[in-house]
Every structure is written in structure tokens, then in C-alpha cells.
Motif scaffolding. Structure first.
Motif, PDB file in Angstrom:
ATOM      1  N   THR A 169      61.177  61.094  17.259  1.00 37.08           N
ATOM      2  CA  THR A 169      61.203  60.685  15.850  1.00 37.08           C
ATOM      3  C   THR A 169      59.873  60.062  15.460  1.00 37.08           C
ATOM      4  N   LEU A 170      59.403  59.127  16.270  1.00 33.59           N
ATOM      5  CA  LEU A 170      58.130  58.460  15.978  1.00 33.59           C
ATOM      6  C   LEU A 170      56.958  59.425  16.092  1.00 33.59           C
ATOM      7  N   SER A 171      56.992  60.276  17.083  1.00 33.26           N
ATOM      8  CA  SER A 171      55.929  61.257  17.267  1.00 33.26           C
ATOM      9  C   SER A 171      55.862  62.213  16.075  1.00 33.26           C
ATOM     10  N   ASP A 172      57.014  62.633  15.599  1.00 37.70           N
ATOM     11  CA  ASP A 172      57.051  63.517  14.429  1.00 37.70           C
ATOM     12  C   ASP A 172      56.444  62.844  13.207  1.00 37.70           C
ATOM     13  N   MET A 173      56.654  61.558  13.054  1.00 42.04           N
ATOM     14  CA  MET A 173      56.045  60.822  11.945  1.00 42.04           C
ATOM     15  C   MET A 173      54.528  60.793  12.084  1.00 42.04           C
ATOM     16  N   VAL A 174      54.058  60.548  13.288  1.00 40.62           N
ATOM     17  CA  VAL A 174      52.616  60.491  13.547  1.00 40.62           C
ATOM     18  C   VAL A 174      51.969  61.852  13.315  1.00 40.62           C
ATOM     19  N   GLN A 175      52.646  62.906  13.744  1.00 41.70           N
ATOM     20  CA  GLN A 175      52.095  64.254  13.644  1.00 41.70           C
ATOM     21  C   GLN A 175      52.259  64.877  12.263  1.00 41.70           C
ATOM     22  N   GLY A 176      52.975  64.206  11.381  1.00 47.01           N
ATOM     23  CA  GLY A 176      53.172  64.739  10.040  1.00 47.01           C
ATOM     24  C   GLY A 176      54.277  65.776   9.945  1.00 47.01           C
ATOM     25  N   ARG A 177      55.040  65.947  10.997  1.00 45.19           N
ATOM     26  CA  ARG A 177      56.177  66.871  10.948  1.00 45.19           C
ATOM     27  C   ARG A 177      57.345  66.243  10.197  1.00 45.19           C
ATOM     28  N   ARG A 178      57.229  64.962   9.989  1.00 41.27           N
ATOM     29  CA  ARG A 178      58.246  64.190   9.279  1.00 41.27           C
ATOM     30  C   ARG A 178      57.487  63.094   8.539  1.00 41.27           C
ATOM     31  N   GLY A 179      57.883  62.816   7.323  1.00 38.23           N
ATOM     32  CA  GLY A 179      57.227  61.753   6.582  1.00 38.23           C
ATOM     33  C   GLY A 179      57.480  60.399   7.225  1.00 38.23           C
ATOM     34  N   PHE A 180      56.509  59.487   7.072  1.00 39.96           N
ATOM     35  CA  PHE A 180      56.699  58.152   7.632  1.00 39.96           C
ATOM     36  C   PHE A 180      57.837  57.466   6.898  1.00 39.96           C
ATOM     37  N   ASP A 181      58.776  56.935   7.639  1.00 42.44           N
ATOM     38  CA  ASP A 181      59.944  56.248   7.106  1.00 42.44           C
ATOM     39  C   ASP A 181      60.051  54.924   7.854  1.00 42.44           C
ATOM     40  N   ALA A 182      59.709  53.836   7.174  1.00 42.97           N
ATOM     41  CA  ALA A 182      59.663  52.520   7.819  1.00 42.97           C
ATOM     42  C   ALA A 182      61.012  52.121   8.414  1.00 42.97           C
ATOM     43  N   LEU A 183      62.097  52.411   7.718  1.00 46.54           N
ATOM     44  CA  LEU A 183      63.422  52.051   8.226  1.00 46.54           C
ATOM     45  C   LEU A 183      63.766  52.856   9.478  1.00 46.54           C
ATOM     46  N   ALA A 184      63.544  54.165   9.421  1.00 49.49           N
ATOM     47  CA  ALA A 184      63.826  55.010  10.596  1.00 49.49           C
ATOM     48  C   ALA A 184      62.941  54.608  11.778  1.00 49.49           C
ATOM     49  N   ALA A 185      61.689  54.255  11.492  1.00 49.87           N
ATOM     50  CA  ALA A 185      60.777  53.824  12.559  1.00 49.87           C
ATOM     51  C   ALA A 185      61.271  52.519  13.185  1.00 49.87           C
ATOM     52  N   GLU A 186      61.708  51.590  12.370  1.00 53.56           N
ATOM     53  CA  GLU A 186      62.213  50.308  12.892  1.00 53.56           C
ATOM     54  C   GLU A 186      63.498  50.512  13.689  1.00 53.56           C
ATOM     55  N   GLN A 187      64.362  51.408  13.229  1.00 52.72           N
ATOM     56  CA  GLN A 187      65.596  51.696  13.967  1.00 52.72           C
ATOM     57  C   GLN A 187      65.277  52.349  15.312  1.00 52.72           C
ATOM     58  N   ALA A 188      64.311  53.253  15.322  1.00 51.98           N
ATOM     59  CA  ALA A 188      63.902  53.882  16.579  1.00 51.98           C
ATOM     60  C   ALA A 188      63.340  52.832  17.534  1.00 51.98           C
ATOM     61  N   ARG A 189      62.501  51.950  17.018  1.00 48.08           N
ATOM     62  CA  ARG A 189      61.925  50.875  17.834  1.00 48.08           C
ATOM     63  C   ARG A 189      63.027  49.984  18.409  1.00 48.08           C
ATOM     64  N   ALA A 190      64.000  49.613  17.588  1.00 42.11           N
ATOM     65  CA  ALA A 190      65.097  48.742  18.051  1.00 42.11           C
ATOM     66  C   ALA A 190      65.885  49.406  19.185  1.00 42.11           C
ATOM     67  N   ARG A 191      66.149  50.698  19.042  1.00 45.16           N
ATOM     68  CA  ARG A 191      66.871  51.413  20.107  1.00 45.16           C
ATOM     69  C   ARG A 191      66.017  51.530  21.361  1.00 45.16           C
ATOM     70  N   LEU A 192      64.716  51.772  21.189  1.00 46.92           N
ATOM     71  CA  LEU A 192      63.813  51.832  22.350  1.00 46.92           C
ATOM     72  C   LEU A 192      63.808  50.499  23.095  1.00 46.92           C
ATOM     73  N   ILE A 193      63.772  49.406  22.364  1.00 47.75           N
ATOM     74  CA  ILE A 193      63.813  48.084  22.996  1.00 47.75           C
ATOM     75  C   ILE A 193      65.132  47.893  23.732  1.00 47.75           C
ATOM     76  N   ARG A 194      66.235  48.200  23.059  1.00 44.04           N
ATOM     77  CA  ARG A 194      67.559  48.011  23.671  1.00 44.04           C
ATOM     78  C   ARG A 194      67.693  48.856  24.943  1.00 44.04           C
ATOM     79  N   ASN A 195      67.326  50.119  24.860  1.00 44.21           N
ATOM     80  CA  ASN A 195      67.473  50.995  26.025  1.00 44.21           C
ATOM     81  C   ASN A 195      66.481  50.669  27.134  1.00 44.21           C
ATOM     82  N   SER A 196      65.263  50.289  26.772  1.00 43.58           N
ATOM     83  CA  SER A 196      64.304  49.933  27.825  1.00 43.58           C
ATOM     84  C   SER A 196      64.720  48.640  28.517  1.00 43.58           C
ATOM     85  N   ASN A 197      65.356  47.739  27.773  1.00 40.73           N
ATOM     86  CA  ASN A 197      65.862  46.513  28.394  1.00 40.73           C
ATOM     87  C   ASN A 197      66.993  46.800  29.380  1.00 40.73           C
TER      88      ASN A 197
END
Length: 149
Positions: free
Chosen positions: A48-76
């Protein structure tokens, strides 16, 4: 710079997504299933984040924050998910994880730090932090996950 990120993204997708496409079929061990599910979730968020960076998906601050939160939870959860040396015929985790447990834990902590440091305030910020996150994923997977052809 953009080409190197594209190459990293393609390599990440090839080495992470392909095995995950088949990861859930016929997993017998519930602990292994949980590990696979957490890894799959992290990969979806990375994409999801990579697609935003590459322009395959528009930057969406909420979706990016949700992805980050899940990454933190799962990495923990990585250390607890792998603490018990559970195996399954469908796992790609190598027994080396438990043979080198202190090293594995250190790599898991690196992933946790990368997820926590990930700045999702803008596309540029995500681009910068994504490199560290992908490097943390690869550092672990290159050593502790068997290749899937």
C-alpha cells in the motif's frame, strides 16, 4: 533514485508476495497460520505504501497512517509469534530462527524501529522511511526464510 526504489519495490514484491499468495492453503498448525497471517498483513501494508510512493495509488494520509499502525502492531508481535519453534509443511520459516534466536530477535527489533520511525505525513516522507522498512524485511527474510520457486 526513482529507479532504485522501483527496483527495490519489484524485488520486494517478487520475494514477499509470491510466497504469500499460497501461504494459507492447507496450513495445519494454528501458530504457523498466525505467523503467516501477520507477515501477509505486513506485506499488504508495505505494498500500500509502496504504491503511494510509486504513484500507482494517490497519497492518502489516512490509509498511510492505518498501514503504519498495522505495521507497528504486527512488527511488535514478531518475537512472540516466532518464540515457539512451531513448524508446518506449508511454512517457509527456517529452523535457523530458533538456532540463532538472539540474532533473529535483533532483526525483529530493527523491523519494529523501522515501522515506528516511518513518517507517513507525505509521499516524500513515506518514500524515505519505506527504504528502511524494506531493508529490515529483506535482512530477515534472506537469512530465515526458505526460497520459494
Amino acid at each position: 533514485m526513482k529507479h532504485s526504489i522501483q527496483i527495490l519495490t519489484m524485488l520486494g514484491c517478487m520475494t514477499l508476495v509470491v510466497p504469500l499468495a499460497f501461504a494459507h492453503s492447507d496450513v495445519e498448525n494454528p501458530m504457523v497460520y498466525d505467523r503467516i497471517h501477520a507477515m501477509e498483513d505486513m506485506e499488504k501494508d508495505r505494498v500500500t505504501l509502496s504504491d503511494m510512493v510509486q504513484g500507482r495509488r494517490g497519497f492518502d494520509a489516512l490509509a498511510a497512517e492505518q498501514a503504519r499502525a498495522r505495521l507497528i502492531r504486527n512488527s511488535n508481535a514478531i518475537q512472540s509469534l516466532f518464540k515457539s519453534p512451531q513448524m508446518d509443511p506449508k511454512t517457509t520459516a527456517l529452523p535457523l530462527i530458533w538456532d540463532r534466536w538472539p540474532e533473529f530477535k535483533a532483526k525483529a527489533k530493527t523491523m519494529q524501529r523501522a515501522a515506528k520511525r516511518l513518517d507517513v505525513s507525505s509521499q516524500t516522507a513515506v518514500q524515505s522511511g519505506l527504504r528502511e522498512l524494506q531493508a529490515a524485511c529483506q535482512a530477515c527474510h534472506q537469512v530465515y526464510r526458505q526460497s520459494v520457486n
